[in-house]
Design a protein around this motif. Structure first.
Motif, PDB file in Angstrom:
ATOM      1  N   UNK A  91       0.656  -1.271  -0.061  1.00 26.52           N
ATOM      2  CA  UNK A  91       0.062   0.052  -0.157  1.00 26.52           C
ATOM      3  C   UNK A  91       0.921   1.299   0.025  1.00 26.52           C
ATOM      4  N   UNK A  92       2.072   1.067   0.393  1.00 25.94           N
ATOM      5  CA  UNK A  92       3.218   2.378   0.438  1.00 25.94           C
ATOM      6  C   UNK A  92       3.846   2.184  -0.812  1.00 25.94           C
ATOM      7  N   UNK A  93       3.802   1.257  -1.445  1.00 21.90           N
ATOM      8  CA  UNK A  93       4.555   1.083  -2.915  1.00 21.90           C
ATOM      9  C   UNK A  93       5.998   1.082  -2.199  1.00 21.90           C
ATOM     10  N   UNK A  94       6.378   0.393  -1.236  1.00 25.62           N
ATOM     11  CA  UNK A  94       7.718   0.066  -0.837  1.00 25.62           C
ATOM     12  C   UNK A  94       8.358  -1.387  -1.384  1.00 25.62           C
ATOM     13  N   UNK A  95       9.383  -1.162  -2.245  1.00 33.72           N
ATOM     14  CA  UNK A  95       9.729  -2.475  -2.569  1.00 33.72           C
ATOM     15  C   UNK A  95      11.284  -2.584  -2.035  1.00 33.72           C
ATOM     16  N   UNK A  96      11.452  -3.423  -0.996  1.00 36.01           N
ATOM     17  CA  UNK A  96      12.676  -3.435  -0.216  1.00 36.01           C
ATOM     18  C   UNK A  96      13.924  -3.891  -0.947  1.00 36.01           C
ATOM     19  N   UNK A  97      15.018  -3.050  -0.668  1.00 34.47           N
ATOM     20  CA  UNK A  97      16.209  -3.555  -1.278  1.00 34.47           C
ATOM     21  C   UNK A  97      16.742  -4.598  -0.753  1.00 34.47           C
ATOM     22  N   UNK A  98      17.343  -5.608  -1.278  1.00 35.55           N
ATOM     23  CA  UNK A  98      17.765  -6.729  -0.705  1.00 35.55           C
ATOM     24  C   UNK A  98      19.319  -6.634  -0.780  1.00 35.55           C
ATOM     25  N   UNK A  99      20.103  -7.044   0.408  1.00 40.56           N
ATOM     26  CA  UNK A  99      21.356  -7.000   0.497  1.00 40.56           C
ATOM     27  C   UNK A  99      22.076  -7.827  -0.718  1.00 40.56           C
ATOM     28  N   UNK A 100      21.623  -8.833  -1.174  1.00 41.88           N
ATOM     29  CA  UNK A 100      21.969  -9.689  -2.188  1.00 41.88           C
ATOM     30  C   UNK A 100      22.189  -8.769  -3.442  1.00 41.88           C
ATOM     31  N   UNK A 101      21.269  -7.929  -3.573  1.00 40.36           N
ATOM     32  CA  UNK A 101      20.912  -7.097  -4.894  1.00 40.36           C
ATOM     33  C   UNK A 101      22.254  -5.916  -4.763  1.00 40.36           C
ATOM     34  N   UNK A 102      22.469  -5.544  -3.597  1.00 40.54           N
ATOM     35  CA  UNK A 102      23.514  -4.371  -3.436  1.00 40.54           C
ATOM     36  C   UNK A 102      24.785  -5.178  -3.622  1.00 40.54           C
ATOM     37  N   UNK A 103      25.036  -6.702  -3.034  1.00 40.00           N
ATOM     38  CA  UNK A 103      26.322  -7.231  -3.168  1.00 40.00           C
ATOM     39  C   UNK A 103      26.707  -7.542  -4.658  1.00 40.00           C
TER      40      UNK A 103
END
Lengths: 148, 202
Positions: A91-103
């Motif tokens: 509902x708040x349009x939050x798509x969490x950033x994953x640490x594996x994506x950062x890595x």
């Protein structure tokens, strides 16, 4: 190659070598800063029927190290895993950033920085060799022209 | 005499059949009233990221006897309603190269054999249809029963209910879904399918 062009290439090579090295060296620090913010998180669907069978909320997917900065999304903790409300995220349009994506991204960036650094060193090496050759040539000419 | 004997055998047989069918209650997955409570999800764990597609579009039925622990059922999931959190990825997932939801609008599991393992745990063998390909699979299932009463009412249910949960892996290529080179590292070759659903007695 003209002296001006040589100077330009030398500048580009030096900049690439320094920036590439700095970039590659900064990767562990960037990783650390993201890792410090990430928490093992389980997305869940919360429902009043969860209590019926003494279940916790329904898990959606498996726990992942995520960076979620909105504390309102958190509904609790279970076995050291932070539970976040999936409906709230949606509902708040939050798509969490994953640490594996950062890595994954940082690993690719590191490869890029190392390549840029190597490219810079290669340019500097080529210019140095060219300058050295020209210097030797000039020295030889000077020696030849000296009266014996 | 012979006719009388035959009739009595038939009467006994029909009595047994009616007892058996009475014992096996049918529970319906009520998508209209309690759809939001039913969750089917598909999780892909790849190098770049782990993503989960989720839907409340679950329908079907479960026939279950809480005493004899015998059952059957059919679960249908609407792949068009799977949400991965990114609209563009939803589009890709539903496109012809992936789930092709226009051509194959249902993901279906139909139980053929139910084997009680321990407590509420079962091994269910049945046909699983995805992307138009049907395969026989065996999955672990947990089924819990709650008789009608104040607890069910407090949770918003009228009547008896069962809660069914399952989790199993499939290889996408087995169902004719190939991952394009462009998406390599972003989508896993095998995915985990999870289901949590409530079914109400009818």
């Amino acid at each position: 190659m003209g002296l001006k062009l040589q100077k330009l290439f030398k500048g580009v090579g030096m900049a690439a070598a320094i920036l590439g090295a700095l970039g590659a060296l900064s990767i562990p620090f960037v990783h650390q800063s993201y890792e410090a913010k990430s928490i093992l998180t389980q997305r869940v669907q919360v429902d009043s029927a969860d209590k019926l069978f003494n279940d916790g909320p329904t898990a959606i997917g498996s726990p992942q190290k995520m960076i979620i900065e909105d504390p309102k999304a958190v509904v609790g903790t279970k076995d050291g895993v932070r539970l976040v409300n999936d409906a709230y995220l949606q509902s708040h349009h939050i798509y969490p950033l994953q640490l594996k994506t950062v890595d994954f991204t940082l690993e690719n960036a590191r490869t890029g920085f190392v390549a840029v650094c190597a490219f810079g060193w290669l340019i500097l090496l080529l210019i140095y060799r060219k300058q050295r050759r020209e210097q030797l040539k000039a020295e030889a000419l000077t020696t030849d022209s000296e009266p014996s | 005499m012979k006719i009388q004997k035959t009739l009595s055998v038939l009467a006994i047989a029909s009595a047994f059949a009616s007892i058996a069918s009475a014992q096996q209650h049918k529970f319906e997955i009520d998508a209209k009233t309690f759809g939001y409570r039913n969750v089917a999800s598909i999780e892909s764990v790849a190098d770049f990221e782990t993503f989960t597609g989720k839907t409340n579009g679950v329908t079907g039925y479960i026939a279950f006897n809480s005493k004899t622990k015998v059952g059957s059922g059919k679960i249908v999931v609407d792949p068009k309603s799977i949400d991965t959190g990114i609209p563009l990825r939803n589009e890709h997932m539903q496109s012809a190269g992936w789930l092709d939801t226009t051509k194959y609008p249902e993901i279906v599991f139909e139980a053929a054999k139910v084997q009680a393992i321990k407590g509420n745990d079962y091994k269910v063998t049945g046909s699983f249809t995805l992307h138009g390909v049907t395969k026989k699979i065996t999955v672990p299932v947990t089924v819990r029963y709650s008789a009608a009463g104040p607890a069910n009412k407090a949770a918003g249910f009228e009547g008896d209910i069962v809660r069914l949960t399952t989790k199993f892996n499939i290889v996408l290529a087995d169902y004719g879904i190939t991952i394009p080179q462009m998406a390599a590292g972003k989508v896993a070759k095998d995915v985990t399918i999870s289901l949590s659903t409530y079914a109400i007695s009818k």
